[in-house]
Scaffold this active site. Structure first.
Site, PDB file in Angstrom:
ATOM      1  N   ASN A   1      -5.921  -2.322  -6.387  1.00  0.00           N
ATOM      2  CA  ASN A   1      -4.843  -2.062  -5.387  1.00  0.00           C
ATOM      3  C   ASN A   1      -3.569  -2.835  -5.720  1.00  0.00           C
ATOM      4  O   ASN A   1      -3.357  -3.288  -7.069  1.00  0.00           O
ATOM      5  CB  ASN A   1      -5.435  -2.686  -4.017  1.00  0.00           C
ATOM      6  CG  ASN A   1      -4.340  -2.151  -2.910  1.00  0.00           C
ATOM      7  OD1 ASN A   1      -4.156  -1.293  -2.690  1.00  0.00           O
ATOM      8  ND2 ASN A   1      -3.891  -3.284  -2.047  1.00  0.00           N
ATOM      9  N   LYS A   2      -2.625  -2.742  -5.214  1.00  0.00           N
ATOM     10  CA  LYS A   2      -1.180  -3.158  -5.230  1.00  0.00           C
ATOM     11  C   LYS A   2      -1.067  -4.852  -5.851  1.00  0.00           C
ATOM     12  O   LYS A   2      -1.839  -5.241  -5.602  1.00  0.00           O
ATOM     13  CB  LYS A   2      -0.403  -2.872  -4.136  1.00  0.00           C
ATOM     14  CG  LYS A   2       1.119  -3.428  -4.294  1.00  0.00           C
ATOM     15  CD  LYS A   2       1.833  -2.458  -5.400  1.00  0.00           C
ATOM     16  CE  LYS A   2       1.631  -1.089  -5.510  1.00  0.00           C
ATOM     17  NZ  LYS A   2       2.145  -0.297  -6.474  1.00  0.00           N
TER      18      LYS A   2
ATOM     19  N   ASP B   1      -6.355   1.738  -4.449  1.00  0.00           N
ATOM     20  CA  ASP B   1      -6.168   3.121  -5.205  1.00  0.00           C
ATOM     21  C   ASP B   1      -7.393   3.685  -6.180  1.00  0.00           C
ATOM     22  O   ASP B   1      -7.432   4.792  -6.503  1.00  0.00           O
ATOM     23  CB  ASP B   1      -5.055   2.866  -6.190  1.00  0.00           C
ATOM     24  CG  ASP B   1      -3.663   2.921  -5.392  1.00  0.00           C
ATOM     25  OD1 ASP B   1      -3.562   1.892  -4.837  1.00  0.00           O
ATOM     26  OD2 ASP B   1      -2.949   3.684  -5.477  1.00  0.00           O
TER      27      ASP B   1
ATOM     28  N   GLY C   1       0.962   6.174  -2.135  1.00  0.00           N
ATOM     29  CA  GLY C   1      -0.052   5.814  -1.423  1.00  0.00           C
ATOM     30  C   GLY C   1      -1.339   7.042  -1.955  1.00  0.00           C
ATOM     31  O   GLY C   1      -1.225   7.971  -2.229  1.00  0.00           O
ATOM     32  N   ALA C   2      -2.607   6.281  -2.104  1.00  0.00           N
ATOM     33  CA  ALA C   2      -3.493   6.954  -3.056  1.00  0.00           C
ATOM     34  C   ALA C   2      -3.755   8.476  -2.505  1.00  0.00           C
ATOM     35  O   ALA C   2      -3.590   9.354  -3.168  1.00  0.00           O
ATOM     36  CB  ALA C   2      -4.562   6.272  -3.251  1.00  0.00           C
TER      37      ALA C   2
ATOM     38  N   ARG D   1       0.846   9.499 -12.145  1.00  0.00           N
ATOM     39  CA  ARG D   1       0.363   8.267 -11.925  1.00  0.00           C
ATOM     40  C   ARG D   1      -1.073   7.841 -12.127  1.00  0.00           C
ATOM     41  O   ARG D   1      -1.986   8.786 -11.791  1.00  0.00           O
ATOM     42  CB  ARG D   1       0.690   7.786 -10.322  1.00  0.00           C
ATOM     43  CG  ARG D   1       2.271   7.846 -10.097  1.00  0.00           C
ATOM     44  CD  ARG D   1       2.582   7.332  -8.564  1.00  0.00           C
ATOM     45  NE  ARG D   1       2.462   5.768  -8.878  1.00  0.00           N
ATOM     46  CZ  ARG D   1       2.406   4.975  -7.821  1.00  0.00           C
ATOM     47  NH1 ARG D   1       2.520   5.494  -6.736  1.00  0.00           N
ATOM     48  NH2 ARG D   1       2.444   3.520  -7.912  1.00  0.00           N
TER      49      ARG D   1
HETATM   50  C1  LIG Z   1      -4.238   3.798   1.790  1.00  0.00           C
HETATM   51  S1  LIG Z   1      -3.257   3.785   0.469  1.00  0.00           S
HETATM   52  C2  LIG Z   1      -3.935   2.436  -0.723  1.00  0.00           C
HETATM   53  C3  LIG Z   1      -3.163   2.237  -1.888  1.00  0.00           C
HETATM   54  O1  LIG Z   1      -2.648   3.274  -2.361  1.00  0.00           O
HETATM   55  C4  LIG Z   1      -2.156   1.264  -1.286  1.00  0.00           C
HETATM   56  O2  LIG Z   1      -2.719   0.003  -0.752  1.00  0.00           O
HETATM   57  C5  LIG Z   1      -1.273   1.114  -2.616  1.00  0.00           C
HETATM   58  O3  LIG Z   1      -1.539   0.168  -3.417  1.00  0.00           O
HETATM   59  C6  LIG Z   1      -0.128   1.995  -2.864  1.00  0.00           C
HETATM   60  O4  LIG Z   1       0.535   1.563  -4.154  1.00  0.00           O
HETATM   61  P1  LIG Z   1       1.685   2.687  -4.309  1.00  0.00           P
HETATM   62  O5  LIG Z   1       2.358   2.276  -5.492  1.00  0.00           O
HETATM   63  O6  LIG Z   1       2.765   2.078  -3.226  1.00  0.00           O
HETATM   64  O7  LIG Z   1       1.396   4.058  -4.299  1.00  0.00           O
END
Ligand SMILES: CSC[C@@H](O)[C@@H](O)C(=O)COP(=O)(O)O
Length: 363
Positions: free
Chosen positions: A254-255, A244, A54-55, A90
């Site tokens: 985003n994801k 992110d 999570g960012a 990352r």
């Molecule tokens: C508030 S966190 C927002 C994003 O980081 C979240 O939607 C996301 O895509 C996270 O990806 P991840 O690969 O699980 O770190």
């Protein structure tokens, strides 16, 4: 937020004053365990293997990673090497770069013997600021949910779709996309969340469902491809996701799969909001297509962890043996598909002007 009645943040300085504690997200949802980070390498590995993810939380962990590095060596060379090492773990979440920039600024002009204390101070501030930022995102996003609720029959829930995990376990507390949901629920507004499972790592099914369940928020896990169908049938009032990296023109990384949800939302006139702290805005980019997209190991696609009936957690192969796989971890939703950005300063259009209206100092 609370787990079994006890309040937790996702990261905190340990009682020994040196090491750092995290909630190990690779063990969720089957086991709630904390892990201790003692070295720079522990912090780097926690980010890479997604013990923390999570960012905002990636940024907070990197900040503490700098502290752990300084315990070993507070020279300029060691600081540069630690920051370069953490930054490459990352590539998509810009919060990582933001937090490392903050740490550098906090220590670079200090004599070596003062750097460690200053670093721990700034890392703690980054965490506290994230909590307050997410709380403010919640207060602004709450207005969207309240407005939808005001058009519903009494007791009828506001149906919110979310993707991945942009909850408190992706931040330090509250979450971004989930903060308005928790606030609405706590205020007695009936809400129900459609939780995309979010293949391949299942952050929705494993993490978002875990934390919504722990807080008593009604929710339903759906496969990633169900959202469009639910929108066509009027079962989604609003989508709220995290991000992110948002470029200065409002494009949203985003994801993986977020883009398809935004397309389906546009086709069905469902508002599509993105919740973010200022630390997720990349003011240096004006086009989401140049955001670096992380490619993750293909085993995440070809295998899946799960719990057996006897409680053992195992990983099983789910794909045709020998078939190749690809694993882009993020996609970019163009700003034109985004109804609005929910920030700690209020809600704005996903445009350069919209962002500039809230962050005039960045103009
Ligand atoms: C508030 S966190 C927002 C994003 O980081 C979240 O939607 C996301 O895509 C996270 O990806 P991840 O690969 O699980 O770190």
């Amino acid at each position: 937020m609370k787990i079994n009645g006890r309040h937790y943040r996702t990261i905190w300085r340990a009682e020994d004053g040196e090491s750092v504690e995290i909630i190990d997200q690779t063990r969720l949802p089957h086991e709630f365990e904390t892990a201790t980070l003692r070295t720079l390498e522990d912090a780097g590995r926690a980010i890479l293997t997604m013990q923390v993810r999570g960012a905002p939380l990636i940024g907070a962990t990197a900040a503490y990673g700098v502290c752990l590095a300084l315990q070993e060596d507070a020279s300029d060379e060691a600081v540069d090497a630690a920051i370069a090492y953490l930054a490459k773990q990352r590539p998509t979440a810009v919060n990582l770069r933001w937090a490392l920039d903050q740490m550098r600024k906090a220590i670079q002009n200090l004599p070596r013997e003062e750097r460690l204390a200053a670093a721990y101070k700034r890392a703690a501030e980054i965490c506290d600021e994230d909590v307050e930022t997410c709380r403010l995102i919640g207060t602004h996003g709450l207005k969207i949910i309240e407005e939808i609720a005001s058009r519903k029959a009494p007791g009828e829930p506001v149906n919110i779709l979310t993707h991945c995990n942009a909850g408190w376990i992706a931040c330090v507390d509250w979450g971004t996309a989930t903060a308005p949901i928790y606030m609405a629920h706590d205020k007695g507004i009936p809400v129900h969340v459609w939780v995309d499972e979010t293949r391949p790592r299942n952050q929705g099914a494993a993490l978002t469902a875990f934390e919504l369940g722990a807080h008593g928020v009604p929710h339903t896990i759906i496969v990633d491809n169900a959202g469009g169908h639910l929108m066509q049938h009027g079962k989604v009032d609003v989508c709220i996701v995290g991000t992110d990296r948002v470029t200065a023109n409002g494009d949203v990384a985003n994801k993986i799969g977020t883009y398809l949800k935004a397309l389906a939302a546009k086709d069905n006139n469902v508002p599509f909001y993105v919740a973010l702290p200022h630390t997720t805005i990349d003011w240096t980019l004006n086009d989401g297509r140049i955001i670096p997209i992380e490619e993750r190991p293909v085993d995440e696609v070809l295998k899946m962890p799960g719990r057996l009936a006897d409680g053992t957690v195992v990983t099983v192969e789910i794909a045709a043996p020998g078939s190749p796989a690809g694993n882009p971890a993020f996609d970019v939703t163009p700003a034109r598909l985004v109804t609005g950005l929910i920030t700690e300063r209020g809600i704005c259009e996903a445009t350069s002007d919209g962002l500039a209206s809230l962050y005039s100092e960045k103009k």
